[in-house]
Design a protein around this motif. Sequence first.
Motif, PDB file in Angstrom:
ATOM      1  N   ALA A 213       0.839  -1.206   0.000  1.00 51.39           N
ATOM      2  CA  ALA A 213       0.000   0.000   0.000  1.00 51.39           C
ATOM      3  C   ALA A 213       0.873   1.254   0.000  1.00 51.39           C
ATOM      4  CB  ALA A 213      -0.932  -0.013   1.209  1.00 51.39           C
ATOM      5  N   ARG A 214       1.950   1.218   0.798  1.00 51.93           N
ATOM      6  CA  ARG A 214       2.866   2.371   0.802  1.00 51.93           C
ATOM      7  C   ARG A 214       3.601   2.492  -0.532  1.00 51.93           C
ATOM      8  NH1 ARG A 214       3.450   0.648   6.255  1.00 51.93           N
ATOM      9  NH2 ARG A 214       5.253  -0.654   5.744  1.00 51.93           N
ATOM     10  N   LEU A 215       3.941   1.337  -1.125  1.00 50.79           N
ATOM     11  CA  LEU A 215       4.596   1.362  -2.432  1.00 50.79           C
ATOM     12  C   LEU A 215       3.662   1.950  -3.487  1.00 50.79           C
ATOM     13  CD1 LEU A 215       7.083   0.589  -4.104  1.00 50.79           C
ATOM     14  CD2 LEU A 215       6.070  -1.685  -4.426  1.00 50.79           C
ATOM     15  N   ASP A 216       2.367   1.616  -3.398  1.00 50.40           N
ATOM     16  CA  ASP A 216       1.384   2.161  -4.311  1.00 50.40           C
ATOM     17  C   ASP A 216       1.362   3.693  -4.220  1.00 50.40           C
ATOM     18  OD1 ASP A 216      -1.319   1.431  -5.940  1.00 50.40           O
ATOM     19  OD2 ASP A 216      -1.710   3.124  -4.609  1.00 50.40           O
ATOM     20  N   ALA A 217       1.379   4.209  -2.996  1.00 47.99           N
ATOM     21  CA  ALA A 217       1.378   5.665  -2.799  1.00 47.99           C
ATOM     22  C   ALA A 217       2.663   6.306  -3.323  1.00 47.99           C
ATOM     23  CB  ALA A 217       1.192   5.983  -1.312  1.00 47.99           C
ATOM     24  N   PHE A 218       3.768   5.569  -3.240  1.00 49.32           N
ATOM     25  CA  PHE A 218       5.057   6.083  -3.719  1.00 49.32           C
ATOM     26  C   PHE A 218       5.094   6.149  -5.247  1.00 49.32           C
ATOM     27  CE2 PHE A 218       9.388   5.085  -5.201  1.00 49.32           C
ATOM     28  CZ  PHE A 218      10.067   6.201  -4.707  1.00 49.32           C
ATOM     29  N   ILE A 219       4.537   5.127  -5.907  1.00 52.52           N
ATOM     30  CA  ILE A 219       4.606   5.033  -7.360  1.00 52.52           C
ATOM     31  C   ILE A 219       3.658   6.015  -8.038  1.00 52.52           C
ATOM     32  CG2 ILE A 219       4.151   3.509  -9.335  1.00 52.52           C
ATOM     33  CD1 ILE A 219       5.089   1.176  -7.639  1.00 52.52           C
ATOM     34  N   ARG A 220       2.528   6.305  -7.416  1.00 52.49           N
ATOM     35  CA  ARG A 220       1.485   7.092  -8.072  1.00 52.49           C
ATOM     36  C   ARG A 220       1.994   8.426  -8.647  1.00 52.49           C
ATOM     37  NH1 ARG A 220      -3.748   5.983  -8.274  1.00 52.49           N
ATOM     38  NH2 ARG A 220      -3.481   4.379  -6.686  1.00 52.49           N
ATOM     39  N   PRO A 221       2.702   9.252  -7.877  1.00 53.09           N
ATOM     40  CA  PRO A 221       3.186  10.512  -8.476  1.00 53.09           C
ATOM     41  C   PRO A 221       4.241  10.282  -9.561  1.00 53.09           C
ATOM     42  CG  PRO A 221       4.035  10.250  -6.237  1.00 53.09           C
ATOM     43  CD  PRO A 221       2.989   9.195  -6.430  1.00 53.09           C
ATOM     44  N   ILE A 222       4.967   9.154  -9.458  1.00 55.69           N
ATOM     45  CA  ILE A 222       5.955   8.851 -10.491  1.00 55.69           C
ATOM     46  C   ILE A 222       5.252   8.525 -11.811  1.00 55.69           C
ATOM     47  CG2 ILE A 222       7.790   7.253 -11.169  1.00 55.69           C
ATOM     48  CD1 ILE A 222       8.477   6.962  -8.200  1.00 55.69           C
ATOM     49  N   GLU A 223       4.140   7.794 -11.711  1.00 58.45           N
ATOM     50  CA  GLU A 223       3.411   7.433 -12.929  1.00 58.45           C
ATOM     51  C   GLU A 223       2.975   8.684 -13.688  1.00 58.45           C
ATOM     52  OE1 GLU A 223      -0.439   4.864 -14.509  1.00 58.45           O
ATOM     53  OE2 GLU A 223      -0.407   5.611 -12.469  1.00 58.45           O
ATOM     54  N   ALA A 224       2.606   9.710 -12.944  1.00 63.36           N
ATOM     55  CA  ALA A 224       2.144  10.937 -13.600  1.00 63.36           C
ATOM     56  C   ALA A 224       3.235  11.588 -14.440  1.00 63.36           C
ATOM     57  CB  ALA A 224       1.631  11.922 -12.550  1.00 63.36           C
ATOM     58  N   GLN A 225       4.498  11.219 -14.173  1.00 61.56           N
ATOM     59  CA  GLN A 225       5.621  11.820 -14.907  1.00 61.56           C
ATOM     60  C   GLN A 225       6.095  10.968 -16.079  1.00 61.56           C
ATOM     61  OE1 GLN A 225       6.394  14.913 -13.963  1.00 61.56           O
ATOM     62  NE2 GLN A 225       4.793  14.625 -12.402  1.00 61.56           N
ATOM     63  N   ILE A 226       5.433   9.830 -16.306  1.00 62.49           N
ATOM     64  CA  ILE A 226       5.850   8.973 -17.420  1.00 62.49           C
ATOM     65  C   ILE A 226       5.650   9.733 -18.727  1.00 62.49           C
ATOM     66  CG2 ILE A 226       5.310   6.859 -18.705  1.00 62.49           C
ATOM     67  CD1 ILE A 226       4.588   5.555 -16.040  1.00 62.49           C
ATOM     68  N   PRO A 227       6.679   9.840 -19.557  1.00 56.06           N
ATOM     69  CA  PRO A 227       6.548  10.613 -20.801  1.00 56.06           C
ATOM     70  C   PRO A 227       5.538   9.997 -21.761  1.00 56.06           C
ATOM     71  CG  PRO A 227       8.649   9.450 -20.728  1.00 56.06           C
ATOM     72  CD  PRO A 227       8.040   9.296 -19.375  1.00 56.06           C
ATOM     73  N   GLY A 228       4.901  10.841 -22.518  1.00 56.59           N
ATOM     74  CA  GLY A 228       3.868  10.393 -23.437  1.00 56.59           C
ATOM     75  C   GLY A 228       4.359   9.381 -24.444  1.00 56.59           C
ATOM     76  N   TRP A 229       5.586   9.566 -24.943  1.00 56.88           N
ATOM     77  CA  TRP A 229       6.100   8.624 -25.946  1.00 56.88           C
ATOM     78  C   TRP A 229       6.231   7.210 -25.381  1.00 56.88           C
ATOM     79  CZ3 TRP A 229      10.471   5.868 -24.983  1.00 56.88           C
ATOM     80  CH2 TRP A 229      11.347   6.355 -24.000  1.00 56.88           C
ATOM     81  N   LEU A 230       6.624   7.120 -24.085  1.00 57.58           N
ATOM     82  CA  LEU A 230       6.775   5.801 -23.473  1.00 57.58           C
ATOM     83  C   LEU A 230       5.406   5.161 -23.241  1.00 57.58           C
ATOM     84  CD1 LEU A 230       8.615   3.652 -22.269  1.00 57.58           C
ATOM     85  CD2 LEU A 230       8.536   4.889 -20.092  1.00 57.58           C
ATOM     86  N   ARG A 231       4.442   5.979 -22.838  1.00 57.54           N
ATOM     87  CA  ARG A 231       3.091   5.453 -22.625  1.00 57.54           C
ATOM     88  C   ARG A 231       2.496   4.943 -23.926  1.00 57.54           C
ATOM     89  NH1 ARG A 231      -0.205   6.428 -17.645  1.00 57.54           N
ATOM     90  NH2 ARG A 231       1.269   4.752 -17.281  1.00 57.54           N
TER      91      ARG A 231
END
Length: 641
Positions: A213-231
């Motif tokens: 659950a803590r890892l989920d909270a840690f990853i969430r803001p990182i996901e928002a920074q994933i570049p569009g080309w990679l997505r």
Amino acid sequence: MDETIRRAQAALGARQRDDGHWVFELEADATIPSEYILLEHYLDRIDTALQERLARYLRRIQGEHGGWPLYYKGRFDLSATVKAYYALKAVGDDIDAPHMARARAAILEAGGAERANVFTRFQLALFGEIPWRGTPCMPVEVVFFPKWFFFNIWNMAYWSRTVVVPLLALAAMRPRARNPRGVHVPELFRDDPWRITDWTRGPYRSAWGPVFARLDAFIRPIEAQIPGWLRRRAIRRARSFIEPRLNGVDGLGAIYPAMANSVMFFDAIGMSPEDPRAETAWESVRALLVNSDGDDGEAYCQPCVSPVWDTGLASHAMAEAGAAVGGGMQAETARRLEKAAAWLRPKQILDVVGDWAVRRPGLQPGGWAFQYNNPHYPDVDDTAVVAMLLHRHDPAGNAEALERARHWVIGMQSSNGGWGAFDIDNDHDVLNHIPFADHGALLDPPTADVTARCLSMLAQLGHPEDRPTIERGIAYLRREQEADGSWFGRWGTNYIYGTWSVLCALNAAGIAEDDPMVSRAVEWLISIQREDGGWGEDCATFEGAAPGRYTESLPSQTAWAVIGLMAAGRRDHPSVARGIDYLTATQDENGEWQEQPYNAVGFPRVFYLRYHGYRLFFPLLALSRFKTLQQSNTKRVPFGF
């Protein structure tokens, strides 16, 4: 006895299709019919007449507690109830109608829709009922994770893999349901979904829960920074996984959730509904619908279909009956079995290297799938049942098919000696504790019932060089036996199913009848026999209820217990005679048996099944085997199954 067997065999034979196969309805709970209704609203492809038939089914199976259970007369389930309520509201049911008011009250008392399971929250997010942060953070970029990484799609079970890949792509694109009638369910939430911050919370199944659950909270803001080309590249990778596995009109993975997700995925990427891929994906979903007769009839959506499994099991019962009764029945049986074998033989998967090859890259394919077609995902359980049938029917004529099946099954054995249903060493249990896997069924580990079927097959085929493989499997079963003497039944309800399966395997493998493992299992089966001579077990045993107990006896479970006892050499035990008497007494005027309770499981605690054919072929198998053993004056069952 002869007349009972003849009537049952005639009834089962009459259900054989012209091309030689059997297929019976496979019923689940309210979840899939509800999801199907919502899928039509998601796509704005609403079939009003069909939706009303589906709604009649949902209204009928509503529980006395006001909600919907996961199996016949089961306890209230929050997630199933949220979906059923939403579906009925979408159809047009008044929210103040008594059945809707009762369901809504039960949902709110249980914590509201915000406490529903992960897959329900994904459904709600697709309709805009909750923000996407209400679903666990699992970026679609996991499709890039290498096979050696502890978390990757190949460490999931086949069903998880085919459901998750299109679902994660949908979560990345965040499409919105068309929902042409503008149906929403804010009344099901106790709190405003846009103000809730603790979507991932306990109770957890282990100490890993809060860590993830803590890892989920840690990853969430990182996901928002994933570049569009990679997505975009990840979504293309997901598509490259989905399209080769579309499986024609049988659909992605040949299971409903994956098939529905593929339909929504194609829609989300802008594929035209007239595109052959999108058209076929939609057709595969529609093919799962079951309609009853009449203008005021019902309809429901199956999770999948089971023709190979049904044909294998029905054929074993027919073969046993033909041997038991003899006379003119033998010729009729031989004709039906030849048709069944002719239908099954070309279903063997010989030219598609499925996902199982990730763990066994050099293994030659040779299995059968559960459904009409599902070449990427053959099932070792079905393979064992079909191979045993072909061997008892015509071992010489089926020699090549049997050899391919034998080598494939041996290659699918896991390192602990057991077999899973579709994968090898798919047992990284820590993955069942990530927030996404709140259903606890992300994996396909080895189980006693599937292992038993594989051992039965190998023992029946009788190759001396396979003995080390068999011994490893027997050692696994010894370790898996429960303290009370039973075995857990992963794919059937439950300990009676597991114990029957294992006793058949031990008989085939030549384990002595006085082996402590066998004796303890026999004692347990005898101890749970009901006063009427039958056996019954509740699906609640998957949830911690007492093993082998229920409020009534069931023909299918009585047959399992009787077959298990006979496999253990107890043909003459009074419990067997009482079980046979129960089956004889409960046969109806049509030569069939009736039972409403569910008799199998998809995922314990989450998803249960009712095989409509079990009430027909298992009692016939038990009665016929009893008659055969009496006639031959032996206690040794001659076949592995």
